[in-house]
Design a protein around this motif. Structure first.
Motif, PDB file in Angstrom:
ATOM      1  N   MET A  42       0.828  -1.203   0.000  1.00 37.84           N
ATOM      2  CA  MET A  42       0.000   0.000   0.000  1.00 37.84           C
ATOM      3  C   MET A  42       0.864   1.255   0.000  1.00 37.84           C
ATOM      4  O   MET A  42       0.498   2.269  -0.608  1.00 37.84           O
ATOM      5  N   ILE A  43       2.013   1.202   0.667  1.00 41.73           N
ATOM      6  CA  ILE A  43       2.885   2.383   0.728  1.00 41.73           C
ATOM      7  C   ILE A  43       3.588   2.612  -0.605  1.00 41.73           C
ATOM      8  O   ILE A  43       3.629   3.724  -1.134  1.00 41.73           O
ATOM      9  N   TYR A  44       4.139   1.532  -1.195  1.00 44.27           N
ATOM     10  CA  TYR A  44       4.957   1.682  -2.395  1.00 44.27           C
ATOM     11  C   TYR A  44       4.148   1.589  -3.688  1.00 44.27           C
ATOM     12  O   TYR A  44       4.582   2.094  -4.719  1.00 44.27           O
ATOM     13  N   GLN A  45       2.970   0.935  -3.634  1.00 46.04           N
ATOM     14  CA  GLN A  45       2.114   0.769  -4.809  1.00 46.04           C
ATOM     15  C   GLN A  45       2.942   0.400  -6.056  1.00 46.04           C
ATOM     16  O   GLN A  45       3.035   1.168  -7.018  1.00 46.04           O
ATOM     17  N   PRO A  46       3.565  -0.767  -6.043  1.00 44.45           N
ATOM     18  CA  PRO A  46       4.502  -1.139  -7.108  1.00 44.45           C
ATOM     19  C   PRO A  46       3.838  -1.315  -8.465  1.00 44.45           C
ATOM     20  O   PRO A  46       2.686  -1.742  -8.565  1.00 44.45           O
ATOM     21  N   LYS A  47       4.592  -0.963  -9.506  1.00 42.52           N
ATOM     22  CA  LYS A  47       4.173  -1.169 -10.890  1.00 42.52           C
ATOM     23  C   LYS A  47       5.127  -2.163 -11.534  1.00 42.52           C
ATOM     24  O   LYS A  47       6.301  -2.237 -11.171  1.00 42.52           O
ATOM     25  N   ILE A  48       4.628  -2.925 -12.474  1.00 43.56           N
ATOM     26  CA  ILE A  48       5.464  -3.907 -13.148  1.00 43.56           C
ATOM     27  C   ILE A  48       6.426  -3.182 -14.089  1.00 43.56           C
ATOM     28  O   ILE A  48       5.993  -2.427 -14.966  1.00 43.56           O
ATOM     29  N   PRO A  49       7.727  -3.373 -13.938  1.00 41.99           N
ATOM     30  CA  PRO A  49       8.674  -2.800 -14.905  1.00 41.99           C
ATOM     31  C   PRO A  49       8.394  -3.381 -16.293  1.00 41.99           C
ATOM     32  O   PRO A  49       7.795  -4.452 -16.425  1.00 41.99           O
ATOM     33  N   TYR A  50       8.858  -2.696 -17.336  1.00 39.40           N
ATOM     34  CA  TYR A  50       8.600  -3.192 -18.693  1.00 39.40           C
ATOM     35  C   TYR A  50       9.732  -2.778 -19.627  1.00 39.40           C
ATOM     36  O   TYR A  50      10.603  -1.977 -19.281  1.00 39.40           O
ATOM     37  N   ILE A  51       9.714  -3.346 -20.812  1.00 36.10           N
ATOM     38  CA  ILE A  51      10.687  -3.010 -21.855  1.00 36.10           C
ATOM     39  C   ILE A  51       9.928  -2.582 -23.106  1.00 36.10           C
ATOM     40  O   ILE A  51       8.804  -3.029 -23.357  1.00 36.10           O
ATOM     41  N   HIS A  52      10.545  -1.706 -23.897  1.00 34.99           N
ATOM     42  CA  HIS A  52       9.911  -1.278 -25.140  1.00 34.99           C
ATOM     43  C   HIS A  52      10.975  -0.831 -26.137  1.00 34.99           C
ATOM     44  O   HIS A  52      12.098  -0.467 -25.768  1.00 34.99           O
ATOM     45  N   ILE A  53      10.608  -0.861 -27.396  1.00 35.84           N
ATOM     46  CA  ILE A  53      11.517  -0.485 -28.481  1.00 35.84           C
ATOM     47  C   ILE A  53      11.369   1.006 -28.752  1.00 35.84           C
ATOM     48  O   ILE A  53      10.262   1.511 -28.954  1.00 35.84           O
ATOM     49  N   SER A 189      12.583   3.256 -40.309  1.00 32.36           N
ATOM     50  CA  SER A 189      11.557   2.447 -39.654  1.00 32.36           C
ATOM     51  C   SER A 189      10.163   2.995 -39.940  1.00 32.36           C
ATOM     52  O   SER A 189       9.929   4.204 -39.870  1.00 32.36           O
ATOM     53  N   ILE A 190       9.244   2.095 -40.251  1.00 35.01           N
ATOM     54  CA  ILE A 190       7.850   2.502 -40.493  1.00 35.01           C
ATOM     55  C   ILE A 190       6.891   1.680 -39.634  1.00 35.01           C
ATOM     56  O   ILE A 190       5.676   1.748 -39.822  1.00 35.01           O
ATOM     57  N   GLY A 191       7.422   0.918 -38.674  1.00 37.31           N
ATOM     58  CA  GLY A 191       6.553   0.137 -37.793  1.00 37.31           C
ATOM     59  C   GLY A 191       7.358  -0.603 -36.750  1.00 37.31           C
ATOM     60  O   GLY A 191       8.441  -1.091 -37.012  1.00 37.31           O
ATOM     61  N   GLY A 192       6.790  -0.667 -35.544  1.00 39.25           N
ATOM     62  CA  GLY A 192       7.427  -1.384 -34.461  1.00 39.25           C
ATOM     63  C   GLY A 192       7.939  -0.518 -33.337  1.00 39.25           C
ATOM     64  O   GLY A 192       8.145  -1.003 -32.226  1.00 39.25           O
ATOM     65  N   ILE A 193       8.169   0.766 -33.597  1.00 40.03           N
ATOM     66  CA  ILE A 193       8.621   1.658 -32.537  1.00 40.03           C
ATOM     67  C   ILE A 193       7.492   1.813 -31.509  1.00 40.03           C
ATOM     68  O   ILE A 193       6.362   2.095 -31.852  1.00 40.03           O
ATOM     69  N   GLY A 194       7.840   1.649 -30.256  1.00 40.36           N
ATOM     70  CA  GLY A 194       6.837   1.728 -29.187  1.00 40.36           C
ATOM     71  C   GLY A 194       6.307   0.380 -28.742  1.00 40.36           C
ATOM     72  O   GLY A 194       5.634   0.287 -27.723  1.00 40.36           O
ATOM     73  N   CYS A 195       6.578  -0.671 -29.506  1.00 40.69           N
ATOM     74  CA  CYS A 195       6.133  -2.006 -29.120  1.00 40.69           C
ATOM     75  C   CYS A 195       6.750  -2.358 -27.764  1.00 40.69           C
ATOM     76  O   CYS A 195       7.945  -2.147 -27.536  1.00 40.69           O
ATOM     77  N   SER A 196       5.930  -2.889 -26.852  1.00 40.50           N
ATOM     78  CA  SER A 196       6.417  -3.115 -25.498  1.00 40.50           C
ATOM     79  C   SER A 196       5.878  -4.411 -24.906  1.00 40.50           C
ATOM     80  O   SER A 196       4.950  -5.028 -25.438  1.00 40.50           O
ATOM     81  N   SER A 197       6.467  -4.793 -23.778  1.00 40.58           N
ATOM     82  CA  SER A 197       6.002  -5.971 -23.058  1.00 40.58           C
ATOM     83  C   SER A 197       4.703  -5.704 -22.326  1.00 40.58           C
ATOM     84  O   SER A 197       4.069  -6.634 -21.828  1.00 40.58           O
ATOM     85  N   LYS A 198       4.267  -4.447 -22.236  1.00 41.07           N
ATOM     86  CA  LYS A 198       3.030  -4.113 -21.545  1.00 41.07           C
ATOM     87  C   LYS A 198       1.809  -4.742 -22.199  1.00 41.07           C
ATOM     88  O   LYS A 198       0.799  -4.988 -21.563  1.00 41.07           O
ATOM     89  N   SER A 199       1.915  -4.990 -23.515  1.00 39.08           N
ATOM     90  CA  SER A 199       0.753  -5.501 -24.254  1.00 39.08           C
ATOM     91  C   SER A 199       0.594  -6.998 -24.137  1.00 39.08           C
ATOM     92  O   SER A 199      -0.280  -7.579 -24.761  1.00 39.08           O
ATOM     93  N   HIS A 200       1.449  -7.693 -23.339  1.00 38.84           N
ATOM     94  CA  HIS A 200       1.403  -9.152 -23.227  1.00 38.84           C
ATOM     95  C   HIS A 200       1.048  -9.564 -21.815  1.00 38.84           C
ATOM     96  O   HIS A 200       1.332  -8.856 -20.884  1.00 38.84           O
TER      97      HIS A 200
END
Length: 200
Positions: A42-53, A189-200
């Motif tokens: 409750m104090i730290y309210q953790p968020k899941i770290p992630y990776i992205h391009i 590049s015309i696609g893929g920038i911003g793709c992240s592990s958040k969407s899985h």
């Protein structure tokens, strides 16, 4: 024959008392630990770290009609830690670059310690060996060159955990699966920038 004494009571074995005391102490310890973990959450309210391009560029594309492919690609994958009060550690990072289900290169990284509210980039320059394409991959490459839209796949995973002090940590497994698209003539590049592990 002696008569049983109705006032006599069998004494409880000391071993039974010892087991009961140990169980009570363990139960209290579990309850206290649960309260502590809940309070920290409750104090730290953790968020899941992630990776992205954040960056991708096709520096070199050598392809001939015999089906031999040779590429060089610049790629940046960023490890993000949005936690305000907890550090995050990323480890065992492994990613595979593919073209038409053919492995082009394998990308790895040393463990990363990312402070709270921070990010660290993983900068790669991917240099393939000369790779022979099968008939299906050659057909896909021919179409991509005509349409000026070349697609690679990047997939993999990394382990991560957020950490509070030296006693409390929570572990996660992050998966990345992205389609990287480029203009073959200039490598942009015309696609893929911003793709992240958040969407899985």
């Amino acid at each position: 024959m002696p008569r049983p004494n109705p006032w006599r009571r069998d004494r409880t074995s000391p071993l039974v008392w010892l087991v009961a005391i140990i169980c009570a102490v363990l139960a209290i310890a579990v309850i206290i630990a649960g309260i502590v973990v809940f309070a920290i959450y409750m104090i730290y309210q953790p968020k899941i770290p992630y990776i992205h391009i954040t960056y991708a560029h096709l520096n070199k594309l050598d392809y001939d009609q015999t089906g031999s492919l040779d590429i060089e690609m610049a790629l940046t994958i960023v490890a993000e830690n949005d936690n305000a009060k907890a550090d995050a550690v990323f480890s065992e990072a492994k990613f595979i670059l593919w073209f038409h289900a053919i492995e082009i290169a394998e990308l790895r990284a040393d463990p990363l310690d990312v402070p709270n509210n921070s990010s660290l980039p993983l900068n790669y320059v991917v240099q393939s060996s000369v790779i022979p394409l099968d008939e299906g991959a050659m057909d896909e490459m021919d179409i991509a060159l005509k349409q000026q839209k070349l697609t690679f796949s990047l997939s993999g995973q990394t382990r991560t955990r957020w950490r509070v002090g030296i006693f409390l940590s929570v572990k996660f497994l992050l998966h990345l699966a992205c389609q990287l698209q480029f203009v073959p003539s200039n490598g942009s590049s015309i696609g893929g920038i911003g793709c992240s592990s958040k969407s899985h």
